[in-house]
Write a protein that holds these residues in place. Structure first.
Motif, short mmCIF file in Angstrom:
data_model
loop_
_atom_site.label_atom_id
_atom_site.label_comp_id
_atom_site.label_asym_id
_atom_site.label_seq_id
_atom_site.Cartn_x
_atom_site.Cartn_y
_atom_site.Cartn_z
N GLY A 4 0.82 -1.21 0.00
CA GLY A 4 0.00 0.00 0.00
C GLY A 4 0.85 1.25 0.00
N TRP A 5 1.91 1.18 0.76
CA TRP A 5 2.81 2.33 0.89
C TRP A 5 3.45 2.63 -0.46
CZ3 TRP A 5 8.50 1.78 1.81
CH2 TRP A 5 9.09 2.99 2.14
N VAL A 6 3.98 1.59 -1.11
CA VAL A 6 4.64 1.78 -2.40
C VAL A 6 3.65 2.25 -3.46
CG1 VAL A 6 5.83 0.58 -4.28
CG2 VAL A 6 6.50 0.16 -1.91
N LEU A 7 2.48 1.61 -3.49
CA LEU A 7 1.49 2.00 -4.49
C LEU A 7 1.06 3.45 -4.30
CD1 LEU A 7 -0.85 -1.09 -4.88
CD2 LEU A 7 0.75 -0.14 -6.53
N ASN A 8 0.87 3.77 -3.05
CA ASN A 8 0.48 5.14 -2.73
C ASN A 8 1.52 6.13 -3.26
OD1 ASN A 8 -1.83 6.10 -1.33
ND2 ASN A 8 -0.42 7.11 0.08
N GLY A 9 2.78 5.82 -2.98
CA GLY A 9 3.88 6.67 -3.43
C GLY A 9 3.93 6.75 -4.94
N SER A 37 6.29 8.32 0.99
CA SER A 37 6.14 9.08 2.23
C SER A 37 6.92 8.37 3.33
CB SER A 37 4.67 9.16 2.61
OG SER A 37 4.15 7.87 2.83
N SER A 38 7.28 9.11 4.37
CA SER A 38 8.07 8.50 5.43
C SER A 38 7.18 7.93 6.54
CB SER A 38 9.06 9.50 6.01
OG SER A 38 8.38 10.65 6.41
N THR A 39 5.87 8.01 6.35
CA THR A 39 4.96 7.34 7.29
C THR A 39 3.95 6.52 6.49
OG1 THR A 39 3.54 9.27 7.25
CG2 THR A 39 5.07 9.09 9.10
N ILE A 40 3.37 5.55 7.18
CA ILE A 40 2.33 4.73 6.54
C ILE A 40 1.02 5.50 6.61
CG2 ILE A 40 1.17 2.51 6.58
CD1 ILE A 40 4.15 2.31 6.03
N PRO A 41 0.34 5.68 5.48
CA PRO A 41 -0.91 6.44 5.51
C PRO A 41 -1.97 5.75 6.39
CG PRO A 41 -0.24 5.93 3.26
CD PRO A 41 0.70 5.22 4.15
#
Lengths: 428, 252
Positions: A40-45, A386-390
């Motif tokens: 999720g983090w990578v996709l978001n980015g 991002s440096s935090t998980i959404p």
């Protein structure tokens, strides 16, 4: 709700009694949640990076070019298409009435842009017309763009891209100076602001000169890309059909002929985004699924053990008045808590990676370079992550953990709820 | 003096439980085993009954049926006028929760919970508020002289103390009957006598007590003795030589 609360404390107690076992059991879930969050983090980015990057192309501009940029059509078969020249451009512009602007650009990689002793490698020289500035608002940072007259005359003036400016004129005193492009002197009349994004940064490496001058220097070989701006983003789709029709007319294509040019827009890149997303999803889903499969089998197993170990307790609880649903709930809550515990560890792991992403990646690179798989000095731009998980990702992870907890726990919990109290009390 | 028919008739008005023609069958493959055969008996408020019999006599099955843990194959069982023999699982759980207090031979305390939490357990299932639960659990623990041990866990208590906590758990819902299955079976004689003394004082306070035992010593304290053999009531008598526990007197 009250029932749930009454179930949480004993569930905690039961888990705390077997900390080691609980931790090992949740390993699968930890890994699963770890992947879910990481994905999720990578996709978001990536999403953010893509939208930002491709927004630069504009949602109201078509690019008519020899090639389709989507990469859907075979590149080789497009090589034999005729290039677009200025004559075709002029005819196109004349007939293309639905557009707000019709502007040509032609580009060449140039290793020969210099100021004094400084020489720039790998920059691009763009030829265009004075309308370019009107088409792309906010294109000037300092100075001015070239005028129609300069354009028509092919005057030796240049507008520098952000990076070109910074590299040739670190002090920022470019205006009025003369640089050389392919040996020809050009006076710097303007400087562009930073326009590039993470994935599309070539635009900052270019120097804009009048297109007439461009063809003087580079000869007739470079093709032209026709930039067509609609009056509004909504009209882009209609304009596309008009543009195809006009271009076919310009090239006198017979009705049975295929288009021998590409009509490109920002939208085409979304296909590219979708493919990348699909790949990340595919890998992520596979790994997540695998981890959860292993994880839920582990949890189901340990829940069966837990039920077996506490058969007598179940008997007692039934004797003092626990209904089947209360017993079911008790073990379900325990299983869910186990999964949430795993999710928490997964979240901490992912947060650590997100928080120290640069260190993690440079560590990975130096590790890879040790075995010769990467150059030691490779740098990766991770600013899109991002440096935090959404928060939405965390919410999804929690929901997934609860679902896995229910799925893994339901059968053992059901079995516990169905135990005969007499039999259960007799158990040792 | 036999527990005769006119006696029973006189009491049937105020009876707590009525078992009529209770039969419990177990099928073991081809064989059918009669754990209970046509057992009928009734119990009134504030009785102190010992159910006796050798192993295999059906006393455990009878206790399970009285305790609503098991249902009879044939016959009818009414608890305070309610037909237990027709109840579903959920209703039986409700009866066990509100009307019956169980005391087991092996105490059956939750090992990781404190005495207080153990005693609170039935009240959790009856949906009492946390405050009320605590108050009533402390009250019950005080009744069994365990008020100073409420935060102790079972492994920090002696056998006798554990059984007292278990009795407090049985008392906490103010049940109609207290059903004790070999309550002294895991205790030494002295501690066992203390527990019997405790039952006796509970009886004198108005509780109805049923003790299942195979020990004559224990049964002698009861006011009524029901003897089972081969799944049938062999004898149902008022205890002719009832002993008042010395410990019960000392307690006061």
């Amino acid at each position: 709700m009250v029932q749930l609360r009454e179930n949480i404390r004993p569930a905690f107690r039961a888990l705390a009694a077997n900390k080691m076992r609980a931790t090992l059991t949740t390993l699968g879930v930890v890994i699963g949640i770890f992947f879910v969050l990481l994905m999720g983090w990578v996709l978001n980015g990536l999403d953010q990076a893509f939208t930002q990057s491709f927004a630069f192309f504009g949602d109201d501009i078509l690019y008519i070019d020899k090639y389709d940029w989507s990469g859907q059509t075979d590149w080789m078969s497009q090589r034999n298409r005729p290039k677009i020249d200025m004559l075709q451009y002029d005819r196109f512009k004349e007939r293309m009435l639905g557009a707000e602007y019709v502007v040509p650009t032609a580009d060449r990689f140039s290793s020969d842009v210099r100021y004094g002793d400084l020489q720039l490698q790998g920059t691009m020289v763009y030829g265009t017309t004075s309308e370019y500035r009107d088409m792309y608002s906010g294109v000037m940072a300092e100075g001015r763009f070239f005028t129609e007259a300069e354009n028509d005359l092919g005057t030796n003036v240049v507008v520098l891209g952000h990076n070109v400016h910074e590299n040739l004129f670190p002090k920022g005193d470019a205006l009025g100076r003369t640089i050389r492009i392919k040996g020809q002197p050009f006076t710097v009349i303007g400087v562009m602001p930073k326009r590039g994004t993470m994935l599309v940064d070539f635009i900052d490496n270019m120097s804009l000169i009048p297109i007439k001058r461009f063809f003087n220097i580079y000869g007739p070989r470079p093709g032209v890309t026709i930039n067509v701006k609609a009056k509004s983003p909504e009209e882009l789709e209609n304009m596309k059909y008009e543009a195809i029709g006009v271009m076919r007319a310009v090239r006198s294509l017979a009705p049975e002929d295929d288009d021998n040019f590409g009509v490109n827009s920002q939208e085409m890149f979304s296909q590219f985004i979708d493919i990348t997303r699909g790949v990340v999803w595919g890998i992520g889903l596979f790994m997540t699924g695998l981890a959860f499969l292993v994880g839920s089998i582990g949890i189901m197993n340990i829940m069966f053990v837990s039920v077996a170990e506490r058969t007598k307790e179940i008997g007692l609880r039934k004797a003092v008045g626990a209904t089947r649903s209360r017993i079911l709930l008790q073990f379900l809550v325990e299983s869910i808590l186990l999964c949430l515990f795993g999710a928490m560890i997964g979240l901490v792991l992912t947060s650590l990676i997100a928080g120290f992403k640069d260190q993690v990646v440079s560590g990975l690179i130096s590790l890879l370079s040790l075995v010769g798989l990467a150059e030691a000095d490779t740098t990766v731009n991770l600013s899109f992550l991002s440096s935090t998980i959404p928060a939405t990702q965390i919410l999804i992870a929690v929901v997934v953990a609860v679902v896995v907890g229910v799925m893994a726990g339901i059968i053992p919990a059901f079995r516990a709820s169905r135990l005969d109290p007499v039999e259960a009390l007799r158990a040792e | 003096m036999p527990y005769n028919d006119e006696h029973r008739l006189a009491e049937s008005e105020g009876s707590i439980l009525d078992l009529k023609g209770i039969t419990r069958l177990y099928r073991m493959g081809e064989e059918t085993i009669y754990a209970l055969r046509e057992v009928s008996l009734s119990l009134s408020q504030n009785e102190y009954v010992a159910i006796m019999g050798p192993s295999g006599s059906g006393k455990s099955t009878l206790m399970n049926i009285i305790g609503c843990l098991d249902t009879p194959t044939h016959g009818s069982y009414s608890f305070e006028g309610e037909k237990v023999s027709r109840m579903n699982d959920r209703e039986l759980a409700g009866i066990r929760n509100r009307k019956i207090g169980f005391v087991f031979q092996t105490f059956n305390l939750l090992p990781r919970s404190t005495a207080l939490q153990n005693v609170e357990l039935p009240l959790i299932y009856s949906g009492e508020s946390r405050r009320k639960r605590e108050d009533r659990a402390i009250e019950a623990l005080t009744d069994v002289s365990m008020a100073d041990r409420i935060t102790h866990k079972p492994n920090e208590l002696s056998g006798g103390q554990r059984q007292r906590v278990a009795i407090a758990r049985a008392l906490v819902t103010k049940p109609s009957i207290i059903l004790a299955d070999e309550p002294t079976g895991n205790l030494d004689t002295k501690t066992g006598n203390e527990i019997i003394g405790l039952f006796e004082s509970l009886w004198e306070e108005g509780n109805t007590i049923i003790i299942v035992t195979h020990e004559e010593d224990i049964a002698t304290h009861a006011a009524r003795i029901i003897r089972l053999r081969d799944g049938e009531v062999e004898e149902d008598v008022v205890n002719p030589n009832r002993q008042v526990s010395r410990f019960a007197v000392q307690e006061r």
